[in-house]
Design a protein around this motif. Structure first.
Motif, short mmCIF file in Angstrom:
data_model
loop_
_atom_site.label_atom_id
_atom_site.label_comp_id
_atom_site.label_asym_id
_atom_site.label_seq_id
_atom_site.Cartn_x
_atom_site.Cartn_y
_atom_site.Cartn_z
N LYS A 1 5.97 -4.93 16.30
CA LYS A 1 5.31 -4.27 15.12
C LYS A 1 6.49 -3.74 14.15
N ILE A 2 6.40 -4.05 12.99
CA ILE A 2 7.33 -3.38 12.27
C ILE A 2 6.72 -2.96 10.83
N ALA A 3 5.34 -2.75 10.62
CA ALA A 3 4.64 -2.24 9.69
C ALA A 3 3.21 -2.52 9.81
N ALA A 4 2.53 -2.12 8.60
CA ALA A 4 1.06 -2.24 8.63
C ALA A 4 0.59 -2.68 7.39
N VAL A 5 -0.67 -3.55 7.33
CA VAL A 5 -1.01 -4.01 6.16
C VAL A 5 -1.54 -3.24 5.44
N GLY A 6 -1.38 -3.23 3.97
CA GLY A 6 -1.92 -2.39 2.97
C GLY A 6 -2.17 -3.17 1.65
N THR A 7 -2.25 -2.24 0.62
CA THR A 7 -2.02 -2.50 -0.88
C THR A 7 -1.36 -1.95 -1.86
N THR A 8 -0.21 -1.38 -1.20
CA THR A 8 0.67 -0.72 -2.06
C THR A 8 1.30 -1.72 -3.22
N GLY A 9 2.01 -0.78 -4.39
CA GLY A 9 2.78 -1.75 -5.34
C GLY A 9 1.76 -2.51 -6.08
N SER A 10 2.05 -3.57 -6.73
CA SER A 10 1.22 -4.30 -7.72
C SER A 10 0.30 -5.27 -6.78
N SER A 11 -0.78 -4.90 -6.23
CA SER A 11 -1.60 -5.47 -5.46
C SER A 11 -3.03 -5.15 -5.88
N THR A 12 -3.92 -6.23 -5.70
CA THR A 12 -5.34 -6.02 -5.89
C THR A 12 -6.36 -5.94 -4.97
N GLY A 13 -5.66 -5.85 -3.62
CA GLY A 13 -6.50 -5.62 -2.38
C GLY A 13 -5.52 -5.48 -1.06
N ASN A 14 -6.30 -5.48 -0.09
CA ASN A 14 -5.27 -5.40 1.24
C ASN A 14 -4.88 -6.58 1.64
#
Length: 620
Positions: free
Chosen positions: A97-110
């Motif tokens: 496990k290296i990270a977790a899903v999100g909506t950072t940066g240029s993103s319209t949703g998770n």
């Protein structure tokens, strides 16, 4: 068996593929250098293969970003993460496990943006890995044994006081040996797998058990793995009882007693807790809310300034009121004449009425001027504050209850809100409040087939079902001065519904499919895929699939009507009756208003309506 590991276990729906596409933010055709995996916020992201972390941090439009060099010219990268668990220079294993899903940066949703480079050039990740390539069947080398960290419930058991003492066997037919660290696990975890206890706050944290048994109640529920741990004494069993934490599934299993982990392990985020708040939330004084209309003909704009004075400025030129169905506040734009008495500022409340009827209530967000006499003013309603970004967790709440909770947190006024009924089990959200509410709306649609419209009704947040917003307004060729019409099956149109559920008892991913043979014969197969969090009966699955098929199995039709005679009831989310011959179809039905632009110009009131028949909201 897989040479590499799928980075989002349990999530296989690709919301945007590799290659050229219409960018969801810019609207332009651009090259997409990876695949987007739709997944819930906080979902663990696993390393595609063993390697060295070459970057871990913010990377422009990718947001929180990690890249890993796997050697041989192969590099993988992971964008829009909500959290990063490894640093630059770290050596990682496949499936770590290296990270977790999100909506950072240029993103319209998770979602996870998962990309790969071979010798510095983009390549399609699906040429290397597929969703069936899990840590359990990883066959690659160079990264050590693959591991996976999951949420876990640990239950102690001890057979000595059982009537079967002396003959109590594990699932492989061998007598239980309390001197060995063994456990029962869900069927999807193979026998012989090493399971390391974490996060229980007891002396067993770091102890590794070997899977050798099963049980009818030992399954995976809402993403939580159940494990029964064989204790060494009856007293140890009674003292332990049930504990919650996390489990490392797989790995070398070197630990056989209490041990320190070589590297700190990050627990999966299950809730958001506010630890401190500095300063009390402010409250804006709004006497304008109670001010009655003057019932005058034409336009009436009132501004409450910082001195609590009600001002009715002289308006020069057009007043434009715009509403959008989803993801945007309504706006009011006008130009006022600056005189000695006029004095207002950003944040001041504003109301707009027409012929004595309530139209818009909001706040001044910007002022600009090109000369000393005129001020251009832009106002937005309460929904503007839903553009705030936040991280929240909630469970067992309806869309309605979530809306009320967020309104209370941000000091927003709530009016009429319908009961959306469906209880959303558990969510961790990170992004704008529009994103959070939009996800709740989508989940409600998937589970009930009901569409709800959120809007601001003259200063009060309002949530109503689509069927309550059918307006007695009729539009035909003679009503509008100009129109354009398009029809498409290119986006948000599906005639096959595929729903999947991971059965923890059988270790199988159960897939249920519903087809519409007739439309597939005309359009080909257009598939919608969703993975469910909990099991449903076959009848409930069919009901859900039918609701989705009804919603999506419709040609997307768009009709733009220009310079229609104005009606203040015609706002985004409502529907108007349309009767027109459009070549391929004769429309005689309701169409949903996606966007409405109302222009009040020197006594002439017209509106431009952008209508749609998207996702079953309209059928011809």
């Amino acid at each position: 068996m897989g040479k590499y590991v799928w980075p989002c276990p349990g999530y296989s729906r690709i919301s945007s593929g590799y290659g050229n596409r219409v960018h969801p933010i810019s609207g332009k055709v651009q090259f997409h250098d990876g695949i987007d995996l739709a997944a819930a916020s906080g979902t663990p992201i696993l390393a595609f293969g063993p390697g060295t972390v070459t970057m871990s941090g913010w990377n422009g439009g990718y947001g929180n970003y990690i890249s890993i060099d796997h050697g041989g010219g192969l590099m993988s990268f992971y964008g829009h993460c909500s959290a990063l668990y490894v640093s630059k220079g770290a050596t990682v294993k496949a499936g770590q496990k290296i990270a977790a899903v999100g909506t950072t940066g240029s993103s319209t949703g998770n979602h996870l943006h998962f990309g790969m480079h071979r010798n510095g050039s983009p390549v399609n990740p699906q040429s290397y890995v597929k969703d069936s390539d899990t840590t359990a069947n990883y066959t690659g080398s160079g990264g050590g044994s693959a591991t996976n960290t999951v949420k876990a419930m640990f239950t102690a058991y001890y057979p000595a006081d059982n009537a079967m003492e002396g003959g109590f066997l594990d699932a492989m037919g061998s007598p239980l040996d309390t001197s060995k660290r063994t456990c029962a696990a869900p069927p999807s975890v193979p026998f012989g797998t090493k399971v390391t206890v974490q996060g229980t706050g007891t002396s067993l944290d770091g102890v590794t058990y070997t899977v050798n048994d099963r049980g009818s109640a030992i399954q995976i529920e809402n993403g939580v793995y159940h494990f029964d741990l064989l204790m060494r004494t009856n007293e140890e069993c009674n003292n332990w009882g049930v504990k919650y934490g996390t489990a490392i599934i797989g790995g070398d299993g070197a630990s056989s007693g209490s041990a320190e982990e070589s590297e700190p392990q990050s627990k999966p985020i299950t809730k958001v807790v506010v630890k401190s708040t500095t300063g009390a939330a402010g409250t804006r004084k709004e006497d304008l809310r109670q001010l009655p209309s003057y019932q005058q003909a034409g336009i009436e704009i009132t501004i409450q300034n910082n001195n609590n004075q009600m001002q009715n400025p002289i308006v020069e030129g057009d007043v434009v009121w715009e509403t959008t169905r989803r993801g945007s506040p309504s706006s009011l734009k006008f130009t006022v004449v600056k005189d000695e008495m006029l004095n207002f500022h950003e944040g001041n409340p504003v109301s707009f009425r027409f012929n004595g009827s309530d139209v818009f209530y909001g706040y001044v967000f910007s002022k600009s001027r090109s000369d000393s006499l005129l001020i251009d003013v832009t106002c937005y309603d309460q929904l503007r504050y839903l553009k705030n970004k936040d991280t929240i967790s909630y469970e067992n709440k309806t869309y309605t209850e979530l809306l009320k909770m967020l309104a209370a947190d941000y000091g927003l006024t709530v009016g009429t809100v319908a009961d959306t009924k469906y209880k959303i089990p558990q969510r961790i959200e990170e992004g704008t409040l529009f994103d959070t509410l939009g996800n709740a709306s989508d989940l409600t649609l998937i589970n009930t087939g009901k569409v709800f419209n959120l809007y601001d009704d003259f200063g009060k947040l309002t949530l109503k079902p689509y069927e309550e917003l059918l307006l007695p307004i009729y539009i035909d060729e003679d009503t509008a001065q100009d129109y354009t019409y398009t029809s498409s099956i290119d986006s948000d149109v599906y005639n096959r519904i595929k729903l999947a559920y991971d059965n923890g008892e059988t270790g199988e991913r159960e897939v249920h499919v519903m087809n519409d043979t007739a439309s597939q014969g005309r359009w080909g197969v257009l598939q919608y895929y969703a993975k469910l969090d909990s099991a449903l009966s076959t009848a409930d699955l069919q009901t859900k699939a039918q609701a989705l098929l009804k919603y999506f199995n419709v040609i997307r039709r768009e009709l733009t009507m220009k310079k229609v005679f104005g009606d203040i009831r015609a706002r985004a989310g409502a529907s108007v009756a349309v009767g027109m011959g459009l070549g391929d179809i004769n429309i005689s039905n309701y169409m949903c208003i996606e966007k409405a632009k109302h222009t009040f110009s020197h006594g002439l009131y017209t509106m431009d309506l952008y209508l749609s028949g998207i996702r079953g909201e309209f059928s011809a």
